[in-house]
Design a protein around this motif. Sequence first.
Motif, PDB file in Angstrom:
ATOM      1  N   GLN A  33      12.936  16.917 -14.491  1.00  0.00           N
ATOM      2  CA  GLN A  33      12.425  18.706 -14.180  1.00  0.00           C
ATOM      3  C   GLN A  33      11.425  19.086 -14.713  1.00  0.00           C
ATOM      4  O   GLN A  33      10.614  19.609 -14.358  1.00  0.00           O
ATOM      5  CB  GLN A  33      13.874  19.286 -14.566  1.00  0.00           C
ATOM      6  CG  GLN A  33      13.745  20.432 -14.103  1.00  0.00           C
ATOM      7  CD  GLN A  33      15.296  21.500 -14.169  1.00  0.00           C
ATOM      8  OE1 GLN A  33      15.585  21.346 -13.590  1.00  0.00           O
ATOM      9  NE2 GLN A  33      15.368  22.215 -15.185  1.00  0.00           N
ATOM     10  N   ALA A  34      11.174  18.675 -15.548  1.00  0.00           N
ATOM     11  CA  ALA A  34       9.997  18.975 -16.760  1.00  0.00           C
ATOM     12  C   ALA A  34       8.676  18.540 -16.448  1.00  0.00           C
ATOM     13  O   ALA A  34       7.905  18.858 -15.674  1.00  0.00           O
ATOM     14  CB  ALA A  34      10.234  18.519 -18.116  1.00  0.00           C
ATOM     15  N   LEU A  35       8.739  17.459 -15.668  1.00  0.00           N
ATOM     16  CA  LEU A  35       7.787  15.948 -14.994  1.00  0.00           C
ATOM     17  C   LEU A  35       7.939  16.893 -13.889  1.00  0.00           C
ATOM     18  O   LEU A  35       5.840  17.331 -13.126  1.00  0.00           O
ATOM     19  CB  LEU A  35       8.153  14.866 -15.211  1.00  0.00           C
ATOM     20  CG  LEU A  35       7.938  14.004 -15.742  1.00  0.00           C
ATOM     21  CD1 LEU A  35       8.186  12.377 -15.486  1.00  0.00           C
ATOM     22  CD2 LEU A  35       6.576  14.038 -16.770  1.00  0.00           C
ATOM     23  N   ALA A  36       8.425  17.239 -13.092  1.00  0.00           N
ATOM     24  CA  ALA A  36       8.863  18.004 -12.005  1.00  0.00           C
ATOM     25  C   ALA A  36       7.948  19.275 -11.887  1.00  0.00           C
ATOM     26  O   ALA A  36       6.843  20.312 -11.247  1.00  0.00           O
ATOM     27  CB  ALA A  36      10.065  18.062 -10.961  1.00  0.00           C
ATOM     28  N   ASP A  37       8.362  20.336 -12.860  1.00  0.00           N
ATOM     29  CA  ASP A  37       7.817  21.637 -13.162  1.00  0.00           C
ATOM     30  C   ASP A  37       6.462  22.092 -13.554  1.00  0.00           C
ATOM     31  O   ASP A  37       5.690  22.881 -12.854  1.00  0.00           O
ATOM     32  CB  ASP A  37       8.309  21.934 -14.525  1.00  0.00           C
ATOM     33  CG  ASP A  37       7.950  23.575 -14.833  1.00  0.00           C
ATOM     34  OD1 ASP A  37       9.206  24.902 -13.941  1.00  0.00           O
ATOM     35  OD2 ASP A  37       7.856  24.519 -16.196  1.00  0.00           O
ATOM     36  N   ARG A  38       5.951  20.437 -14.303  1.00  0.00           N
ATOM     37  CA  ARG A  38       4.344  20.834 -14.043  1.00  0.00           C
ATOM     38  C   ARG A  38       3.111  19.983 -13.224  1.00  0.00           C
ATOM     39  O   ARG A  38       2.726  21.192 -12.953  1.00  0.00           O
ATOM     40  CB  ARG A  38       4.540  19.404 -15.708  1.00  0.00           C
ATOM     41  CG  ARG A  38       4.688  20.036 -17.149  1.00  0.00           C
ATOM     42  CD  ARG A  38       3.939  18.516 -18.149  1.00  0.00           C
ATOM     43  NE  ARG A  38       4.743  18.011 -18.263  1.00  0.00           N
ATOM     44  CZ  ARG A  38       5.595  17.461 -19.053  1.00  0.00           C
ATOM     45  NH1 ARG A  38       6.016  18.489 -20.300  1.00  0.00           N
ATOM     46  NH2 ARG A  38       6.141  16.228 -18.712  1.00  0.00           N
ATOM     47  N   PHE A  39       4.229  19.152 -12.601  1.00  0.00           N
ATOM     48  CA  PHE A  39       3.868  18.756 -11.556  1.00  0.00           C
ATOM     49  C   PHE A  39       3.186  20.093 -10.649  1.00  0.00           C
ATOM     50  O   PHE A  39       2.192  20.282 -10.144  1.00  0.00           O
ATOM     51  CB  PHE A  39       4.094  17.864 -10.789  1.00  0.00           C
ATOM     52  CG  PHE A  39       2.941  17.631  -9.512  1.00  0.00           C
ATOM     53  CD1 PHE A  39       2.744  16.514  -9.287  1.00  0.00           C
ATOM     54  CD2 PHE A  39       3.900  17.467  -8.614  1.00  0.00           C
ATOM     55  CE1 PHE A  39       1.074  16.193  -8.657  1.00  0.00           C
ATOM     56  CE2 PHE A  39       3.729  17.392  -7.121  1.00  0.00           C
ATOM     57  CZ  PHE A  39       2.107  16.311  -6.949  1.00  0.00           C
ATOM     58  N   LEU A  40       4.017  20.457 -10.043  1.00  0.00           N
ATOM     59  CA  LEU A  40       4.575  21.697  -9.633  1.00  0.00           C
ATOM     60  C   LEU A  40       3.631  23.193  -9.515  1.00  0.00           C
ATOM     61  O   LEU A  40       3.248  24.021  -8.477  1.00  0.00           O
ATOM     62  CB  LEU A  40       5.646  21.795  -8.659  1.00  0.00           C
ATOM     63  CG  LEU A  40       6.075  20.504  -7.604  1.00  0.00           C
ATOM     64  CD1 LEU A  40       7.923  21.302  -7.430  1.00  0.00           C
ATOM     65  CD2 LEU A  40       5.274  20.723  -6.280  1.00  0.00           C
ATOM     66  N   GLY A  41       3.918  23.277 -10.819  1.00  0.00           N
ATOM     67  CA  GLY A  41       3.968  24.565 -11.514  1.00  0.00           C
ATOM     68  C   GLY A  41       2.519  24.721 -12.720  1.00  0.00           C
ATOM     69  O   GLY A  41       2.038  25.832 -12.625  1.00  0.00           O
TER      70      GLY A  41
END
Length: 79
Positions: A33-41
């Motif tokens: 989730q942290a990786l997705a958060d950084r990639f998308l936001g």
Amino acid sequence: MPFTNGFVDQASLMDHFSQHGWDFNAADEQEYQALADRFLGGSKAPGTDECTRFRNGDIIRYNHLTEEFGVLRARAETR
């Protein structure tokens, strides 16, 4: 502090992690989730394209170098 509101629900996070977690060497759902958060936001990395869907405001990112793809709903939720 997160950039997004995370996945739409726990089931969605678990599903995405089980399908793609190993692609990113994520140890668990929280790391994924942290990786997705950084990639998308976060800031766009080199090689990343971004567009917004006219019909609903979703933000779509794709990195041509890493082949990462993600959709951030208009309410800042990961899909």
